[in-house]
Design a protein around this motif. Structure first.
Motif, PDB file in Angstrom:
ATOM      1  N   CYS A 163      28.811  39.430  41.847  1.00  0.00           N
ATOM      2  CA  CYS A 163      29.423  39.632  40.537  1.00  0.00           C
ATOM      3  C   CYS A 163      30.830  40.201  40.686  1.00  0.00           C
ATOM      4  O   CYS A 163      31.043  41.170  41.428  1.00  0.00           O
ATOM      5  N   ILE A 170      24.241  38.033  42.508  1.00  0.00           N
ATOM      6  CA  ILE A 170      23.712  37.367  41.320  1.00  0.00           C
ATOM      7  C   ILE A 170      22.527  36.520  41.776  1.00  0.00           C
ATOM      8  O   ILE A 170      22.701  35.514  42.468  1.00  0.00           O
ATOM      9  N   SER A 172      20.096  35.129  39.728  1.00  0.00           N
ATOM     10  CA  SER A 172      19.791  34.022  38.822  1.00  0.00           C
ATOM     11  C   SER A 172      20.745  34.082  37.639  1.00  0.00           C
ATOM     12  O   SER A 172      21.262  35.143  37.302  1.00  0.00           O
ATOM     13  N   GLY A 173      20.950  32.916  37.008  1.00  0.00           N
ATOM     14  CA  GLY A 173      21.812  32.860  35.831  1.00  0.00           C
ATOM     15  C   GLY A 173      23.242  33.231  36.176  1.00  0.00           C
ATOM     16  O   GLY A 173      23.784  32.854  37.208  1.00  0.00           O
ATOM     17  N   GLY A 174      23.869  34.003  35.297  1.00  0.00           N
ATOM     18  CA  GLY A 174      25.253  34.394  35.493  1.00  0.00           C
ATOM     19  C   GLY A 174      26.204  33.487  34.723  1.00  0.00           C
ATOM     20  O   GLY A 174      25.820  32.440  34.215  1.00  0.00           O
ATOM     21  N   VAL A 175      27.460  33.922  34.621  1.00  0.00           N
ATOM     22  CA  VAL A 175      28.489  33.144  33.943  1.00  0.00           C
ATOM     23  C   VAL A 175      29.717  33.078  34.842  1.00  0.00           C
ATOM     24  O   VAL A 175      29.874  33.880  35.765  1.00  0.00           O
ATOM     25  N   HIS A 183      27.509  38.673  36.411  1.00  0.00           N
ATOM     26  CA  HIS A 183      26.223  38.819  35.748  1.00  0.00           C
ATOM     27  C   HIS A 183      26.454  38.687  34.238  1.00  0.00           C
ATOM     28  O   HIS A 183      27.498  39.118  33.728  1.00  0.00           O
ATOM     29  N   LYS A 184      25.493  38.143  33.520  1.00  0.00           N
ATOM     30  CA  LYS A 184      25.631  38.047  32.070  1.00  0.00           C
ATOM     31  C   LYS A 184      25.827  39.426  31.450  1.00  0.00           C
ATOM     32  O   LYS A 184      26.623  39.613  30.537  1.00  0.00           O
ATOM     33  N   GLU A 185      25.064  40.395  31.976  1.00  0.00           N
ATOM     34  CA  GLU A 185      25.160  41.745  31.395  1.00  0.00           C
ATOM     35  C   GLU A 185      26.449  42.460  31.777  1.00  0.00           C
ATOM     36  O   GLU A 185      26.807  43.474  31.171  1.00  0.00           O
ATOM     37  N   GLN A 195      28.477  42.681  25.067  1.00  0.00           N
ATOM     38  CA  GLN A 195      28.253  41.520  25.924  1.00  0.00           C
ATOM     39  C   GLN A 195      28.813  40.261  25.259  1.00  0.00           C
ATOM     40  O   GLN A 195      28.593  40.014  24.078  1.00  0.00           O
ATOM     41  N   PRO A 197      28.595  36.787  26.637  1.00  0.00           N
ATOM     42  CA  PRO A 197      27.974  35.459  26.764  1.00  0.00           C
ATOM     43  C   PRO A 197      27.402  34.970  25.439  1.00  0.00           C
ATOM     44  O   PRO A 197      26.689  35.701  24.752  1.00  0.00           O
TER      45      PRO A 197
END
Length: 279
Positions: A163, A170, A172-175, A183-185, A195, A197
């Motif tokens: 991240c 990271i 899983s997921g992520g942007v 990380h999304k969070e 947040q 996303p």
């Protein structure tokens, strides 16, 4: 053998000077003993005479010379063997015919040796290792990439994204933002930490802002409604000298007719259409 027994218990022929066999304390000449009690050989179907070695396995019997691999015919006497569909096979032939092959080295996994089954494939225990550190995986958590298996620490070291904000892996997921993984969070407004996303946001100096924070901090204020002018919502705005208006707010101060695309006059803080300005 010879002894004090004088007659065969079955045919009553004299045993004097002849070989005989005892069974339940009765003496039998060799011919009678073989016909009455000898086991038939599984291979040649002939009786196993009393002076021959009788090799037995699971209730079946063989001459010593007949106890051999059903495929390669090598003797199995005092050698390891396996049974398949009532056939006796040496370990090599059994492995070639029925044992699984190691997914990694493609060699036979010998009967009785330790193996690992993963995703429907069999592996030698010594072949089931991390592709990077070569340590046995056993029952450890692992990750597969391009048909190669890695322990989690090695996979993270070699392939995982970290991240951009917290520098942690990271999993899983992520942007992705400005070609960097987050990380999304962790992908939050730099000002209010909301947040982002799934929400609209605005970038300034490569920092992400939610629309409200960006508007409050940086957007010009409409001279009419005093609200921020942003690219979110109405895309049209009017700028004159050092003042700006939303497109829908750029109206004659007196009659409220839209002045967008029309000539106008200014006086003090107001803007007027030609009719109202001339009057």
């Amino acid at each position: 053998m010879t002894s004090s027994h004088t007659d065969c218990h079955y045919c009553l022929q004299s045993l004097r000077g002849k070989k005989y066999t005892l069974r339940e304390e009765n003496a039998y000449c060799v011919r009678c003993y073989d016909s009455l009690f000898a086991n038939p050989c599984e291979e040649c179907k002939q009786p196993i005479e009393c002076d021959s070695k009788d090799l037995a396995y699971k209730g079946r019997h063989w001459h010593e010379r007949c106890f051999k691999c059903a495929k390669c015919s090598r003797s199995l006497v005092e050698k390891p063997f396996a049974a398949k569909d009532e056939l006796l096979l040496c370990t090599e032939c059994y492995s070639d015919e029925y044992s699984s092959k190691c997914f990694h080295c493609q060699k036979t996994i010998m009967p009785g040796s330790r193996k690992t089954v993963f995703k429907g494939s069999s592996w030698h225990e010594s072949c089931f290792v991390c592709q990077y550190c070569r340590q046995p995986l056993g029952t450890k958590p692992l990750i597969t990439k391009d048909n190669e298996n890695y322990c989690v620490p090695c996979f993270e070291k070699q392939f995982a994204h970290h991240c951009y904000s917290c520098k942690k892996v990271i999993t899983s997921g992520g942007v992705t933002y400005h070609d960097q993984p987050w990380h999304k969070e962790c992908f939050v407004c730099v000002e209010c930490k909301t947040q982002l996303p799934g929400q609209r946001f605005i970038s300034k100096d490569e920092e992400p802002y939610c629309v409200d924070c960006f508007s409050n901090l940086y957007a010009k204020k409409c001279a009419a409604c005093k609200k921020p002018i942003t690219a979110i919502g109405s895309a049209k705005f009017v700028s004159f000298e050092e003042r700006q208006w939303h497109g829908e707010c750029f109206n004659c101060t007196k009659c409220s007719i839209s002045l967008v695309g029309r000539g106008f006059l200014t006086w003090q803080d107001g803007v007027f259409c030609h009719e109202c300005g001339s009057a």
